[in-house]
Design an enzyme around this catalytic site. Structure first.
Site, PDB file in Angstrom:
ATOM      1  N   LYS A  55      -8.673   6.269 -18.875  1.00  0.00           N
ATOM      2  CA  LYS A  55      -9.007   6.713 -20.225  1.00  0.00           C
ATOM      3  C   LYS A  55      -7.781   6.589 -21.141  1.00  0.00           C
ATOM      4  CE  LYS A  55     -13.002   7.597 -18.412  1.00  0.00           C
ATOM      5  NZ  LYS A  55     -12.819   7.905 -17.049  1.00  0.00           N
ATOM      6  N   ARG A 102       0.854  -1.199   0.000  1.00  0.00           N
ATOM      7  CA  ARG A 102       0.000   0.000   0.000  1.00  0.00           C
ATOM      8  C   ARG A 102       0.883   1.240   0.000  1.00  0.00           C
ATOM      9  NH1 ARG A 102      -1.450   1.834   4.619  1.00  0.00           N
ATOM     10  NH2 ARG A 102      -2.075  -0.158   5.509  1.00  0.00           N
ATOM     11  N   TYR A 159     -16.589  16.554 -15.105  1.00  0.00           N
ATOM     12  CA  TYR A 159     -17.111  15.186 -15.103  1.00  0.00           C
ATOM     13  C   TYR A 159     -18.156  15.050 -13.982  1.00  0.00           C
ATOM     14  CZ  TYR A 159     -17.224  10.234 -14.001  1.00  0.00           C
ATOM     15  OH  TYR A 159     -17.640   8.963 -13.707  1.00  0.00           O
TER      16      TYR A 159
HETATM   17  N1  PLP Z   1     -12.050  13.024 -14.634  1.00  0.00           N
HETATM   18  C1  PLP Z   1     -12.611  12.946 -15.851  1.00  0.00           C
HETATM   19  C2  PLP Z   1     -12.427  14.071 -16.824  1.00  0.00           C
HETATM   20  C3  PLP Z   1     -13.354  11.817 -16.211  1.00  0.00           C
HETATM   21  O1  PLP Z   1     -13.912  11.760 -17.440  1.00  0.00           O
HETATM   22  C4  PLP Z   1     -13.502  10.764 -15.280  1.00  0.00           C
HETATM   23  C5  PLP Z   1     -14.290   9.568 -15.608  1.00  0.00           C
HETATM   24  O2  PLP Z   1     -14.956   9.501 -16.626  1.00  0.00           O
HETATM   25  C6  PLP Z   1     -12.905  10.888 -14.014  1.00  0.00           C
HETATM   26  C7  PLP Z   1     -12.170  12.030 -13.723  1.00  0.00           C
HETATM   27  C8  PLP Z   1     -13.031   9.787 -12.996  1.00  0.00           C
HETATM   28  O3  PLP Z   1     -12.161   8.741 -13.322  1.00  0.00           O
HETATM   29  P1  PLP Z   1     -12.406   7.198 -12.946  1.00  0.00           P
HETATM   30  O4  PLP Z   1     -13.620   6.744 -13.694  1.00  0.00           O
HETATM   31  O5  PLP Z   1     -11.135   6.551 -13.388  1.00  0.00           O
HETATM   32  O6  PLP Z   1     -12.621   7.124 -11.472  1.00  0.00           O
END
Ligand code: PLP
Length: 373
Positions: free
Chosen positions: A195, A46, A98
């Site tokens: 992503k 961890r 998001y």
């Molecule tokens: N930030 C953005 C711009 C996103 O598009 C996303 C998820 O789609 C996140 C943060 C959150 O990431 P995660 O789904 O890996 O937790």
């Protein structure tokens, strides 16, 4: 080293024990200590794991940062960054972030004793350093999700500096291939590595990057204390994905531009959002801080929700699914999927209408994407 070379080599040193060019994946939770405290820098996974460390070095190198710190998801990275604030502090965010980030700020920041306030991109871009509100953190994405609006990061960094606020930029959409926010003045960069960084729709992972040693130490403390760390296999897969990031981003940009241009000519589409095709001011800002306009195109379908659903169900190459940034093209309906956690009235006010469809161009032949959309 140039960025394509960094993608391949950053964090990759041959294994000293065997010479393996790809270092082994350290699938271990703990490490032998020949005597108490006599460890080799690794005690418990961890806290430290070599596979995670290699990935963190790669992400730091790509963002031009001294520190990269990985988390179990993008949201865990967002959460860790928000924990830099203390009770009574205020975070100023864009409205169109998001949906999960909006949910975290609007539902969890309050119980942590924080205050949150929101602005549109236009208002934020027009703010002057002298009249900027007293906030401790400014939270932006650029390009924004899902409307691909462009925040003037350099200018915002001046506002943040004038108020002693931390500027946090979620760089998930652009990736360090197209935009490096720390060089533009941001204090912390956030990634949903799920992503583009990992890039193959097979991992959930997050990361932060910073040049500030003190912030990094606090973020590392959160990483270990709260424990939302990614497993070694997820770190390995993400690091492997990063090796082709430069070339994938070139293909994503090419596909998205072709789709955006083609859909601009379609009568059933009333609006095409793509940074390179947006209004002149936004396009000029985008060109000044980005080296490519990205792989996402958002469109407004005439006829609202029903027409959008029909369009989504007709797609054959684009897969209807949440997420973005993978090698395969994905399509989603932000109002009911990625941004459902934003209240309907706020969604409407900021332009996330029921007719909106977000397309993530993969790396397939652009002509196949154009014909599908
Ligand atoms: N930030 C953005 C711009 C996103 O598009 C996303 C998820 O789609 C996140 C943060 C959150 O990431 P995660 O789904 O890996 O937790």
């Amino acid at each position: 080293m140039r960025i394509a070379t960094l993608c391949v080599h950053a964090g990759m040193t041959p294994d000293p024990a065997t010479g393996a060019v790809v270092p082994p994946v350290y699938l271990t939770s703990t490490y032998h200590q020949p005597k108490v405290g006599g460890h080799k820098g690794f005690e418990y996974s961890r806290t430290q794991n070599p596979t995670r460390q290699h990935l963190e070095e790669a992400i730091a190198a790509l963002e031009g940062a001294r520190h990269g710190i990985c988390f179990a998801s993008g949201m865990a990275a967002v959460d860790a960054a928000v924990r830099l604030l203390k009770p009574g502090d205020t975070v100023l965010s864009l409205y169109d972030v998001y949906g999960g980030t909006y949910r975290l700020l609007s539902r969890l920041a309050g119980p942590m004793g924080l205050k949150e306030t929101y602005l549109t991109v236009d208002k934020l871009n027009a703010m002057e350093p002298a009249s900027f509100p007293d906030v401790q953190m400014i939270w932006v994405e650029s390009p924004t999700n899902p409307l691909l609006r462009i925040v003037d990061i350099r200018r915002l960094a001046l506002c943040a500096a004038a108020k002693g606020a931390l500027l946090v930029v979620d760089n998930t959409f652009a990736t360090p291939i197209l935009q490096r926010p720390l060089a533009l003045g941001a204090a912390v960069v956030v990634h949903s590595g799920t992503k583009y960084l990992a890039g193959h729709s097979d991992v959930i992972i997050g990361a932060l990057a910073t040049n500030d040693d003190e912030l990094a130490a606090r973020l590392r403390f959160v990483q270990n204390a709260a424990g939302a760390v990614p497993g070694p296999m997820d770190c390995f897969l993400t690091h492997r994905g990063i090796k082709t990031l430069k070339h994938r981003m070139t293909a994503h940009c090419e596909g998205a531009l072709a789709v955006a241009r083609a859909l601009s000519q379609v009568r059933g589409v009333s609006r095409v959002c793509y940074p390179g095709l947006c209004d002149d001011t936004a396009a000029a800002i985008a060109r000044s801080q980005m080296e490519g306009m990205g792989g996402i195109v958002t469109i407004e379908i005439r006829g609202g929700r029903d027409a959008a659903m029909k369009f989504l169900e007709s797609l054959k190459v684009f897969t209807l699914a949440e997420s973005l940034g993978g090698v395969e093209s994905l399509a989603c309906h932000p109002a009911t999927m990625t941004h459902a956690s934003i209240p309907a009235d706020v969604r409407q006010a900021i332009g996330i209408t029921d007719g909106l469809v977000r397309l993530s161009a993969g790396i397939e032949d652009p002509q196949d994407l154009v014909e599908d959309a």
